[in-house]
Enzyme design. Structure first.
Site, PDB file in Angstrom:
ATOM      1  N   HIS A  93       0.686   5.447   1.344  1.00 44.86           N
ATOM      2  CA  HIS A  93       0.239   6.401   1.970  1.00 44.86           C
ATOM      3  C   HIS A  93       0.143   7.668   1.279  1.00 44.86           C
ATOM      4  CE1 HIS A  93       0.415   4.052   5.950  1.00 44.86           C
ATOM      5  NE2 HIS A  93       1.275   3.676   5.402  1.00 44.86           N
TER       6      HIS A  93
ATOM      7  N   HIS B 211       0.777  -1.270  -0.046  1.00 48.34           N
ATOM      8  CA  HIS B 211       0.028  -0.052   0.013  1.00 48.34           C
ATOM      9  C   HIS B 211       0.896   1.266   0.035  1.00 48.34           C
ATOM     10  CE1 HIS B 211       0.968  -1.201   4.250  1.00 48.34           C
ATOM     11  NE2 HIS B 211       0.722  -0.004   4.593  1.00 48.34           N
TER      12      HIS B 211
HETATM   13  P1  AMP Z   1       1.950   0.414   7.275  1.00 46.75           P
HETATM   14  O1  AMP Z   1       2.316   0.819   8.666  1.00 46.75           O
HETATM   15  O2  AMP Z   1       2.698   1.137   6.160  1.00 46.75           O
HETATM   16  O3  AMP Z   1       1.532  -1.044   7.303  1.00 46.75           O
HETATM   17  O4  AMP Z   1       0.231   1.005   7.285  1.00 46.75           O
HETATM   18  C1  AMP Z   1      -0.875   0.410   7.705  1.00 46.75           C
HETATM   19  C2  AMP Z   1      -1.807   1.575   7.842  1.00 46.75           C
HETATM   20  O5  AMP Z   1      -2.991   0.765   7.496  1.00 46.75           O
HETATM   21  C3  AMP Z   1      -2.027   2.306   9.013  1.00 46.75           C
HETATM   22  O6  AMP Z   1      -1.822   3.504   8.728  1.00 46.75           O
HETATM   23  C4  AMP Z   1      -3.084   1.740   9.725  1.00 46.75           C
HETATM   24  O7  AMP Z   1      -3.957   2.905  10.326  1.00 46.75           O
HETATM   25  C5  AMP Z   1      -4.015   1.489   8.485  1.00 46.75           C
HETATM   26  N1  AMP Z   1      -5.060   0.426   8.612  1.00 46.75           N
HETATM   27  C6  AMP Z   1      -5.225  -0.740   9.180  1.00 46.75           C
HETATM   28  N2  AMP Z   1      -6.178  -1.405   9.293  1.00 46.75           N
HETATM   29  C7  AMP Z   1      -6.970  -0.610   8.528  1.00 46.75           C
HETATM   30  C8  AMP Z   1      -8.365  -0.661   8.258  1.00 46.75           C
HETATM   31  N3  AMP Z   1      -8.843  -1.816   8.360  1.00 46.75           N
HETATM   32  N4  AMP Z   1      -8.835   0.216   7.629  1.00 46.75           N
HETATM   33  C9  AMP Z   1      -8.245   1.189   7.121  1.00 46.75           C
HETATM   34  N5  AMP Z   1      -6.991   1.405   7.711  1.00 46.75           N
HETATM   35  C10 AMP Z   1      -6.190   0.589   8.167  1.00 46.75           C
END
Ligand code: AMP
Ligand code: ZN
Length: 137
Positions: A102, A100
């Site tokens: 951001h 993903h």
């Molecule tokens: P990373 O640390 O780059 O893996 O980012 C994961 C991101 O996913 C974090 O910013 C979380 O807040 C977000 N996240 C985790 N679960 C969900 C969810 N169910 N819906 C939306 N965002 C999520």
């Protein structure tokens, strides 16, 4: 889709999300734990654990999509800039092992979100790094 992958389920609509954008290959959603107002995530619908695994054709669409969303979010949210952040591996802060990107809107005077103290290096160290990385390309 990978079984038990939360982002596979969200990207493919099995779990509802605040969706900013969707097409055949991607869904862009609002992050549930936003670093700032409007923090969004670009999710491919296919499962790739990180950038190293990402299909090149899919990869080629990520930056244009980030441009499209970042431009729209700048207008819609009146942010003063935005960061693109993409974590690979737990050591890098990746907590969801489905690729993903951001998109984090930034507002003048807001908190530091993506920042580091400049470190030190040397000509010798840089030469070693250049040699090691070039050998793997
Ligand atoms: P990373 O640390 O780059 O893996 O980012 C994961 C991101 O996913 C974090 O910013 C979380 O807040 C977000 N996240 C985790 N679960 C969900 C969810 N169910 N819906 C939306 N965002 C999520
Ligand atoms: Zn997945």
């Amino acid at each position: 889709m990978k079984k038990d992958c939360i982002f596979c389920k969200i990207a493919n609509g099995e779990i509802s999300s605040a969706t900013l954008y969707e097409d055949d290959e991607f869904r862009v959603i609002l992050d549930m734990g936003p670093a700032s107002r409007g923090h969004a995530l670009i999710l491919p619908k296919e499962h790739y654990s990180d950038l190293c695994q990402l299909d090149e054709a899919v990869a080629a669409r990520v930056l244009p999509l980030a441009k499209k969303l970042g431009t729209a979010m700048t207008k819609a949210l009146n942010c003063d800039g935005f960061n693109l952040v993409q974590n690979n591996g737990e050591a890098a802060g990746q907590t969801v092992l489905h690729f993903h990107m951001h998109i984090i809107p930034r507002y003048a005077g807001g908190p530091k979100i993506v920042a580091w103290e400049p470190g030190k290096t040397s000509d010798e160290e840089r030469a070693q790094i250049v040699e090691a990385v070039r050998a793997e390309l």
